[in-house]
Design an enzyme around this catalytic site. Structure first.
Site, PDB file in Angstrom:
ATOM      1  N   HIS A  17       1.484-101.073 -29.957  1.00  0.00           N
ATOM      2  CA  HIS A  17       0.702-100.240 -31.048  1.00  0.00           C
ATOM      3  C   HIS A  17       2.319 -99.576 -31.688  1.00  0.00           C
ATOM      4  O   HIS A  17       2.307 -99.136 -32.569  1.00  0.00           O
ATOM      5  CB  HIS A  17      -0.144 -98.711 -31.115  1.00  0.00           C
ATOM      6  CG  HIS A  17      -1.069 -99.553 -30.293  1.00  0.00           C
ATOM      7  ND1 HIS A  17      -1.740 -98.274 -29.148  1.00  0.00           N
ATOM      8  CD2 HIS A  17      -2.233-100.056 -30.881  1.00  0.00           C
ATOM      9  CE1 HIS A  17      -2.828 -99.799 -29.334  1.00  0.00           C
ATOM     10  NE2 HIS A  17      -3.164-100.288 -30.094  1.00  0.00           N
ATOM     11  N   LYS A  41     -18.536 -95.312 -30.832  1.00  0.00           N
ATOM     12  CA  LYS A  41     -18.333 -95.945 -30.205  1.00  0.00           C
ATOM     13  C   LYS A  41     -17.390 -95.259 -28.698  1.00  0.00           C
ATOM     14  O   LYS A  41     -16.788 -93.928 -28.995  1.00  0.00           O
ATOM     15  CB  LYS A  41     -16.823 -96.286 -30.706  1.00  0.00           C
ATOM     16  CG  LYS A  41     -16.513 -97.804 -30.309  1.00  0.00           C
ATOM     17  CD  LYS A  41     -16.002 -99.214 -30.895  1.00  0.00           C
ATOM     18  CE  LYS A  41     -14.445 -99.716 -29.752  1.00  0.00           C
ATOM     19  NZ  LYS A  41     -13.654-100.105 -30.984  1.00  0.00           N
ATOM     20  N   ARG A  90      -1.656-110.062 -33.000  1.00  0.00           N
ATOM     21  CA  ARG A  90      -0.405-110.124 -32.092  1.00  0.00           C
ATOM     22  C   ARG A  90      -0.959-111.799 -31.224  1.00  0.00           C
ATOM     23  O   ARG A  90      -0.721-112.657 -30.632  1.00  0.00           O
ATOM     24  CB  ARG A  90      -1.264-109.649 -30.524  1.00  0.00           C
ATOM     25  CG  ARG A  90      -1.357-108.530 -30.703  1.00  0.00           C
ATOM     26  CD  ARG A  90      -1.951-107.339 -29.996  1.00  0.00           C
ATOM     27  NE  ARG A  90      -3.171-107.065 -30.219  1.00  0.00           N
ATOM     28  CZ  ARG A  90      -4.630-106.176 -29.976  1.00  0.00           C
ATOM     29  NH1 ARG A  90      -4.210-105.875 -29.240  1.00  0.00           N
ATOM     30  NH2 ARG A  90      -5.655-106.449 -30.611  1.00  0.00           N
ATOM     31  N   SER A 127      -5.472-102.208 -25.886  1.00  0.00           N
ATOM     32  CA  SER A 127      -5.693-100.149 -24.735  1.00  0.00           C
ATOM     33  C   SER A 127      -6.835-100.737 -23.761  1.00  0.00           C
ATOM     34  O   SER A 127      -6.509-100.230 -23.134  1.00  0.00           O
ATOM     35  CB  SER A 127      -6.280 -99.987 -26.398  1.00  0.00           C
ATOM     36  OG  SER A 127      -5.439 -99.124 -27.392  1.00  0.00           O
TER      37      SER A 127
HETATM   38  P1  ADP Z   1      -6.548-102.489 -30.322  1.00  0.00           P
HETATM   39  O1  ADP Z   1      -7.941-101.414 -28.899  1.00  0.00           O
HETATM   40  O2  ADP Z   1      -6.623-103.686 -29.567  1.00  0.00           O
HETATM   41  O3  ADP Z   1      -4.885-102.106 -28.856  1.00  0.00           O
HETATM   42  P2  ADP Z   1      -6.591-100.852 -31.371  1.00  0.00           P
HETATM   43  O4  ADP Z   1      -7.833-100.353 -32.936  1.00  0.00           O
HETATM   44  O5  ADP Z   1      -5.831 -99.266 -31.403  1.00  0.00           O
HETATM   45  O6  ADP Z   1      -6.531-102.051 -30.996  1.00  0.00           O
HETATM   46  O7  ADP Z   1      -5.431-101.288 -32.865  1.00  0.00           O
HETATM   47  C1  ADP Z   1      -4.900-100.613 -34.301  1.00  0.00           C
HETATM   48  C2  ADP Z   1      -3.566-102.025 -34.602  1.00  0.00           C
HETATM   49  O8  ADP Z   1      -3.010-102.135 -34.093  1.00  0.00           O
HETATM   50  C3  ADP Z   1      -4.579-103.381 -34.639  1.00  0.00           C
HETATM   51  O9  ADP Z   1      -3.675-103.654 -36.111  1.00  0.00           O
HETATM   52  C4  ADP Z   1      -3.487-104.252 -34.171  1.00  0.00           C
HETATM   53  O10 ADP Z   1      -3.793-105.393 -34.260  1.00  0.00           O
HETATM   54  C5  ADP Z   1      -2.661-104.120 -33.690  1.00  0.00           C
HETATM   55  N1  ADP Z   1      -2.201-104.422 -32.689  1.00  0.00           N
HETATM   56  C6  ADP Z   1      -2.995-103.299 -31.301  1.00  0.00           C
HETATM   57  N2  ADP Z   1      -2.203-104.046 -30.170  1.00  0.00           N
HETATM   58  C7  ADP Z   1      -1.345-104.564 -29.910  1.00  0.00           C
HETATM   59  C8  ADP Z   1       0.222-104.680 -29.789  1.00  0.00           C
HETATM   60  N3  ADP Z   1       0.452-105.318 -28.342  1.00  0.00           N
HETATM   61  N4  ADP Z   1       0.831-105.001 -30.538  1.00  0.00           N
HETATM   62  C9  ADP Z   1       1.337-105.341 -31.730  1.00  0.00           C
HETATM   63  N5  ADP Z   1      -0.252-104.771 -32.593  1.00  0.00           N
HETATM   64  C10 ADP Z   1      -0.743-104.348 -31.649  1.00  0.00           C
END
Ligand code: ADP
Length: 159
Positions: A17, A41, A90, A127
């Site tokens: 992130h 959730k 990703r 996450s």
């Molecule tokens: P997650 O639980 O899959 O990490 P989130 O809702 O917290 O999902 O993710 C928010 C945004 O960050 C989404 O657009 C997701 O594609 C992006 N994201 C999540 N993990 C990564 C990563 N490892 N690299 C790049 N972008 C990411």
């Protein structure tokens, strides 16, 4: 002012992130990290804890701020005068859902979505995977910022 939003659950924030947020902050004047509060959730961290962890992790970027939101991200964009959403991709598995969401958001509000390809160092990272590994004693240092490491060990340690 070119203001964009990076929305997500961030339960908890990972280095994947942060990579997207930091790269967006180089391109745009202001980046708002919008943390989704979704009471239906179940999350490991409360929305306020997630916001705090993100604030700590992004404090070195002067043009990044962190806020919680609920409901529609396009409504958040309207209220905060945000013209675009930035999301990380990703893998192709992210693409179908993200494209549909981007088109719906554009249809509803005219808000654009820009996609950034994930840093290959973190493309496998989510996450949920971090929580799963941390729960069973996996080493997630290097995958999350230090305050998240501490928070995870506090939250997941056997009671
Ligand atoms: P997650 O639980 O899959 O990490 P989130 O809702 O917290 O999902 O993710 C928010 C945004 O960050 C989404 O657009 C997701 O594609 C992006 N994201 C999540 N993990 C990564 C990563 N490892 N690299 C790049 N972008 C990411």
């Amino acid at each position: 002012m070119r203001r964009v939003v990076c929305p997500g659950s961030f339960d908890p924030v990972t280095n994947g992130h942060l990579d997207i947020v930091a790269r967006a902050a180089l391109i745009y004047d202001e980046v708002i990290v919008a943390v989704l509060h979704n009471p239906s959730k179940s999350a490991l961290f409360t929305v306020d804890e997630r916001v705090e962890l993100l604030r700590e992790a992004t404090k070195k970027y002067p043009n990044v701020r962190v806020q919680k939101f609920h409901g529609l991200i396009v409504e958040f964009c309207r209220v905060h005068d945000v013209s675009a959403i930035v999301k990380g991709l990703r893998a192709v598995s992210d693409f179908d859902y993200e494209m549909q969401m981007a088109q719906m958001n554009y249809n509803q509000s005219g808000v654009e979505t820009f996609f950034m390809t994930a840093n290959p160092l973190y493309a496998f990272l989510s996450s949920s995977l971090v929580k799963e590994f941390a729960k069973y004693g996996g080493d997630v240092s290097g995958l999350v910022p230090d305050p998240v490491l501490d928070a995870l060990s506090g939250r997941l340690s056997p009671s």
